[in-house]
Design a protein around this motif. Structure first.
Motif, PDB file in Angstrom:
ATOM      1  N   THR A 191       8.516  -5.111  -3.946  1.00  0.00           N
ATOM      2  CA  THR A 191       7.962  -4.387  -5.094  1.00  0.00           C
ATOM      3  C   THR A 191       8.366  -5.071  -6.392  1.00  0.00           C
ATOM      4  O   THR A 191       9.263  -5.914  -6.419  1.00  0.00           O
ATOM      5  N   VAL A 212      10.129  -3.531   1.286  1.00  0.00           N
ATOM      6  CA  VAL A 212       9.666  -2.428   2.127  1.00  0.00           C
ATOM      7  C   VAL A 212       9.105  -3.032   3.408  1.00  0.00           C
ATOM      8  O   VAL A 212       8.142  -3.803   3.370  1.00  0.00           O
ATOM      9  N   LEU A 247      10.232   2.905   8.523  1.00  0.00           N
ATOM     10  CA  LEU A 247      10.007   2.485   7.140  1.00  0.00           C
ATOM     11  C   LEU A 247      11.375   2.151   6.586  1.00  0.00           C
ATOM     12  O   LEU A 247      12.249   3.016   6.513  1.00  0.00           O
ATOM     13  N   LEU A 260       1.807  10.148   6.302  1.00  0.00           N
ATOM     14  CA  LEU A 260       2.339   9.409   5.164  1.00  0.00           C
ATOM     15  C   LEU A 260       1.310   8.406   4.641  1.00  0.00           C
ATOM     16  O   LEU A 260       1.101   8.298   3.433  1.00  0.00           O
ATOM     17  N   ALA A 261       0.643   7.698   5.546  1.00  0.00           N
ATOM     18  CA  ALA A 261      -0.385   6.744   5.142  1.00  0.00           C
ATOM     19  C   ALA A 261      -1.505   7.448   4.367  1.00  0.00           C
ATOM     20  O   ALA A 261      -1.963   6.952   3.330  1.00  0.00           O
ATOM     21  N   ARG A 262      -1.934   8.604   4.860  1.00  0.00           N
ATOM     22  CA  ARG A 262      -2.983   9.369   4.173  1.00  0.00           C
ATOM     23  C   ARG A 262      -2.533   9.757   2.770  1.00  0.00           C
ATOM     24  O   ARG A 262      -3.276   9.607   1.791  1.00  0.00           O
ATOM     25  N   ARG A 263      -1.288  10.218   2.651  1.00  0.00           N
ATOM     26  CA  ARG A 263      -0.769  10.636   1.345  1.00  0.00           C
ATOM     27  C   ARG A 263      -0.644   9.456   0.381  1.00  0.00           C
ATOM     28  O   ARG A 263      -0.951   9.573  -0.808  1.00  0.00           O
ATOM     29  N   LEU A 264      -0.176   8.318   0.897  1.00  0.00           N
ATOM     30  CA  LEU A 264      -0.077   7.128   0.047  1.00  0.00           C
ATOM     31  C   LEU A 264      -1.445   6.694  -0.452  1.00  0.00           C
ATOM     32  O   LEU A 264      -1.616   6.356  -1.638  1.00  0.00           O
ATOM     33  N   LEU A 265      -2.442   6.698   0.431  1.00  0.00           N
ATOM     34  CA  LEU A 265      -3.791   6.308   0.023  1.00  0.00           C
ATOM     35  C   LEU A 265      -4.376   7.281  -0.993  1.00  0.00           C
ATOM     36  O   LEU A 265      -5.054   6.871  -1.948  1.00  0.00           O
ATOM     37  N   GLN A 316      -2.680   9.088  -3.193  1.00  0.00           N
ATOM     38  CA  GLN A 316      -2.016   8.867  -4.479  1.00  0.00           C
ATOM     39  C   GLN A 316      -2.466   7.550  -5.115  1.00  0.00           C
ATOM     40  O   GLN A 316      -2.605   7.465  -6.335  1.00  0.00           O
ATOM     41  N   ALA A 317      -2.705   6.530  -4.285  1.00  0.00           N
ATOM     42  CA  ALA A 317      -3.211   5.270  -4.818  1.00  0.00           C
ATOM     43  C   ALA A 317      -4.597   5.462  -5.429  1.00  0.00           C
ATOM     44  O   ALA A 317      -4.900   4.895  -6.482  1.00  0.00           O
TER      45      ALA A 317
END
Length: 94
Positions: free
Chosen positions: A19, A25, A44, A68-73, A75-76
């Motif tokens: 990052t 990560v 992770l 988690l992947a769904r939530r990250l996408l 928010q992105a």
């Protein structure tokens, strides 16, 4: 014979994401070859920053990793649009 352990790199061969604040990560798969019930988790690992601060890690079930992947996408998408509302309808439950 299944072996326990964590993959050194994801199947894609990608190195950890670094990052802009210096954290590494890494997303990997952890396998515990217990004869009665093998366990597979997605891990992770947020490594230490350059200054040596301690990192964090999490072990997720397959369902938790997908959530988690769904939530990250989601928010992105919000960050991309800058509107505070999702760009596409939510895929909740998928």
């Amino acid at each position: 014979m299944n072996r326990s352990g964590q993959e050194p790199l994801p199947p894609s061969g990608e190195a950890p994401l670094v990052t802009t604040c210096g954290r590494q990560v890494a997303v990997k798969r952890l396998r515990l070859a217990i004869p009665e019930r093998p366990i597979t988790r997605v891990t992770l690992d947020v490594g230490p920053v350059v200054r040596g601060e301690p990192g964090l890690w999490a072990s997720l079930t397959v369902a938790e990793a997908r959530d988690l992947a769904r939530r990250l996408l989601a928010q992105a998408a919000l960050a991309d649009t800058g509107t505070g509302t999702p760009a596409e309808p939510s895929a909740a439950g998928h």
